[in-house]
Design a protein around this motif. Structure first.
Motif, PDB file in Angstrom:
ATOM      1  N   ALA A 152       0.806  -1.230   0.000  1.00  0.00           N
ATOM      2  CA  ALA A 152       0.000   0.000   0.000  1.00  0.00           C
ATOM      3  C   ALA A 152       0.837   1.277   0.000  1.00  0.00           C
ATOM      4  O   ALA A 152       0.537   2.205  -0.762  1.00  0.00           O
ATOM      5  CB  ALA A 152      -0.967  -0.010   1.175  1.00  0.00           C
ATOM      6  N   PRO A 153       1.882   1.394   0.844  1.00  0.00           N
ATOM      7  CA  PRO A 153       2.674   2.638   0.822  1.00  0.00           C
ATOM      8  C   PRO A 153       3.305   2.916  -0.542  1.00  0.00           C
ATOM      9  O   PRO A 153       3.357   4.071  -0.990  1.00  0.00           O
ATOM     10  CB  PRO A 153       3.745   2.384   1.895  1.00  0.00           C
ATOM     11  CG  PRO A 153       3.123   1.384   2.817  1.00  0.00           C
ATOM     12  CD  PRO A 153       2.312   0.500   1.929  1.00  0.00           C
ATOM     13  N   GLN A 154       3.803   1.871  -1.214  1.00  0.00           N
ATOM     14  CA  GLN A 154       4.404   2.060  -2.536  1.00  0.00           C
ATOM     15  C   GLN A 154       3.337   2.404  -3.575  1.00  0.00           C
ATOM     16  O   GLN A 154       3.538   3.270  -4.436  1.00  0.00           O
ATOM     17  CB  GLN A 154       5.139   0.793  -2.954  1.00  0.00           C
ATOM     18  CG  GLN A 154       6.274   0.402  -2.021  1.00  0.00           C
ATOM     19  CD  GLN A 154       6.898  -0.927  -2.434  1.00  0.00           C
ATOM     20  OE1 GLN A 154       7.441  -1.054  -3.522  1.00  0.00           O
ATOM     21  NE2 GLN A 154       6.800  -1.912  -1.575  1.00  0.00           N
ATOM     22  N   ALA A 155       2.198   1.721  -3.495  1.00  0.00           N
ATOM     23  CA  ALA A 155       1.113   1.972  -4.447  1.00  0.00           C
ATOM     24  C   ALA A 155       0.546   3.381  -4.273  1.00  0.00           C
ATOM     25  O   ALA A 155       0.141   4.023  -5.249  1.00  0.00           O
ATOM     26  CB  ALA A 155       0.009   0.929  -4.263  1.00  0.00           C
ATOM     27  N   PHE A 156       0.547   3.877  -3.028  1.00  0.00           N
ATOM     28  CA  PHE A 156       0.017   5.214  -2.761  1.00  0.00           C
ATOM     29  C   PHE A 156       0.805   6.274  -3.511  1.00  0.00           C
ATOM     30  O   PHE A 156       0.233   7.199  -4.093  1.00  0.00           O
ATOM     31  CB  PHE A 156       0.060   5.491  -1.256  1.00  0.00           C
ATOM     32  CG  PHE A 156      -0.384   6.882  -0.879  1.00  0.00           C
ATOM     33  CD1 PHE A 156      -1.718   7.249  -0.966  1.00  0.00           C
ATOM     34  CD2 PHE A 156       0.538   7.826  -0.457  1.00  0.00           C
ATOM     35  CE1 PHE A 156      -2.120   8.533  -0.625  1.00  0.00           C
ATOM     36  CE2 PHE A 156       0.145   9.105  -0.121  1.00  0.00           C
ATOM     37  CZ  PHE A 156      -1.186   9.461  -0.200  1.00  0.00           C
ATOM     38  N   VAL A 157       2.142   6.132  -3.510  1.00  0.00           N
ATOM     39  CA  VAL A 157       3.000   7.092  -4.210  1.00  0.00           C
ATOM     40  C   VAL A 157       2.714   7.061  -5.708  1.00  0.00           C
ATOM     41  O   VAL A 157       2.653   8.104  -6.370  1.00  0.00           O
ATOM     42  CB  VAL A 157       4.487   6.789  -3.939  1.00  0.00           C
ATOM     43  CG1 VAL A 157       5.380   7.721  -4.750  1.00  0.00           C
ATOM     44  CG2 VAL A 157       4.798   6.920  -2.453  1.00  0.00           C
ATOM     45  N   VAL A 158       2.524   5.867  -6.255  1.00  0.00           N
ATOM     46  CA  VAL A 158       2.246   5.726  -7.685  1.00  0.00           C
ATOM     47  C   VAL A 158       0.881   6.316  -8.044  1.00  0.00           C
ATOM     48  O   VAL A 158       0.705   6.975  -9.071  1.00  0.00           O
ATOM     49  CB  VAL A 158       2.302   4.236  -8.099  1.00  0.00           C
ATOM     50  CG1 VAL A 158       1.894   4.061  -9.557  1.00  0.00           C
ATOM     51  CG2 VAL A 158       3.706   3.673  -7.870  1.00  0.00           C
ATOM     52  N   ALA A 159      -0.103   6.101  -7.166  1.00  0.00           N
ATOM     53  CA  ALA A 159      -1.478   6.513  -7.454  1.00  0.00           C
ATOM     54  C   ALA A 159      -1.726   7.985  -7.192  1.00  0.00           C
ATOM     55  O   ALA A 159      -2.690   8.557  -7.727  1.00  0.00           O
ATOM     56  CB  ALA A 159      -2.454   5.677  -6.619  1.00  0.00           C
ATOM     57  N   LEU A 160      -0.888   8.625  -6.375  1.00  0.00           N
ATOM     58  CA  LEU A 160      -1.159   9.986  -5.905  1.00  0.00           C
ATOM     59  C   LEU A 160      -1.425  11.001  -7.020  1.00  0.00           C
ATOM     60  O   LEU A 160      -2.404  11.756  -6.930  1.00  0.00           O
ATOM     61  CB  LEU A 160      -0.009  10.456  -5.006  1.00  0.00           C
ATOM     62  CG  LEU A 160      -0.269  11.710  -4.166  1.00  0.00           C
ATOM     63  CD1 LEU A 160      -1.522  11.536  -3.312  1.00  0.00           C
ATOM     64  CD2 LEU A 160       0.932  12.009  -3.279  1.00  0.00           C
ATOM     65  N   PRO A 161      -0.619  11.075  -8.086  1.00  0.00           N
ATOM     66  CA  PRO A 161      -0.908  12.064  -9.144  1.00  0.00           C
ATOM     67  C   PRO A 161      -2.291  11.879  -9.774  1.00  0.00           C
ATOM     68  O   PRO A 161      -3.017  12.851 -10.003  1.00  0.00           O
ATOM     69  CB  PRO A 161       0.211  11.831 -10.162  1.00  0.00           C
ATOM     70  CG  PRO A 161       1.313  11.199  -9.390  1.00  0.00           C
ATOM     71  CD  PRO A 161       0.638  10.345  -8.363  1.00  0.00           C
ATOM     72  N   ASN A 162      -2.649  10.623 -10.056  1.00  0.00           N
ATOM     73  CA  ASN A 162      -3.960  10.364 -10.662  1.00  0.00           C
ATOM     74  C   ASN A 162      -5.102  10.604  -9.679  1.00  0.00           C
ATOM     75  O   ASN A 162      -6.179  11.057 -10.077  1.00  0.00           O
ATOM     76  CB  ASN A 162      -4.014   8.925 -11.189  1.00  0.00           C
ATOM     77  CG  ASN A 162      -3.196   8.739 -12.440  1.00  0.00           C
ATOM     78  OD1 ASN A 162      -3.106   9.632 -13.272  1.00  0.00           O
ATOM     79  ND2 ASN A 162      -2.575   7.580 -12.585  1.00  0.00           N
TER      80      ASN A 162
END
Length: 237
Positions: A152-162
């Motif tokens: 989740a922490p890694q995915a959050f960084v990836v998802a944040l712009p979108n």
């Protein structure tokens, strides 16, 4: 531009500002609820949950393929009918007439944002290295613990712009909520303009307010993205 009155726009700017709380409330609450629902949808599709996987895919396709205004009207006119049917057929006692236009707006915008967020979340989760989950399971973590602590922490960084883009679109989309009598920015602009027929001035005021709000949100999400990206890089190092 000869008929445009800057003085009138400035004078009645505070009146249009009265719609900001409702606009932000609809956007923020719908975003948060949409994130939770979108996460459930994303997990159902990722792990190929029987039946729910197909239903989730159909749900996402339908919501993304229909206009937001249509969805707002369907919720506004369909929810009371659904509640009345449940009360009659199942003996429930859900309130019908006490629902405010804001409640319908929350439902409609949550449904809309959840479909888009589910795709963002699913893409972000898939982008993480699958070997990390296998490593988490090998050291005794459960799947839930692996998701929460590692993926989740890694995915959050990836998802944040979108996710930021979805939130900004939600703010702009709330301008359609006046169609079901929600008193947000556009509703106040139309009310004031209806008294004076100064529509251009009031729409100008509304556009300035939307721009300032969206610009602020852009800066906020850019700051969050930069902050968490640096944190992620430090962990990698």
């Amino acid at each position: 531009m000869a008929n445009f009155s800057l003085e009138y726009a400035i004078e009645y700017f505070p009146e249009v500002l009265k719609g900001v709380p409702a606009t932000l409330m609809v956007a923020v609450i719908s975003m948060l609820m949409g994130t939770l629902l979108g996460l459930v949808i994303a997990l159902c599709r990722m792990y190929k949950v029987p039946i729910l996987d197909k239903l989730a895919a159909l749900y996402v396709s339908f919501i993304r393929g229909t206009p937001l205004l249509v969805q707002i009207y369907v919720v506004f006119y369909g929810t009371p009918l659904l509640i009345e049917t449940l009360n009659r057929e199942w003996g429930w006692h859900l309130p019908i007439h006490d629902m405010s236009p804001l409640a319908f707006a929350f439902i409609a915008f949550t449904i809309n944002s959840s479909a888009y967020q589910s795709e963002v979340i699913r893409g972000a989760l898939i982008s993480t290295d699958s070997g990390q989950m296998e490593a988490a399971l090998s050291v005794g973590m459960t799947t839930t613990q692996g998701l929460l602590r590692i993926i989740a922490p890694q995915a959050f960084v990836v998802a944040l712009p979108n996710l930021g883009n979805i939130f900004i679109n939600l703010i702009k989309g709330t301008s359609l909520a006046f169609a079901i009598k929600v008193l947000e920015i556009m509703a106040y602009a139309k009310i004031v303009a209806g008294d004076s027929y100064r529509y251009l001035e009031m729409y100008f005021d509304a556009s300035i307010i939307y721009w300032v709000i969206c610009w602020t949100c852009e800066r906020l999400f850019a700051w969050l993205e930069n902050k968490y990206s640096r944190h992620e890089r430090r962990l990698t190092v």
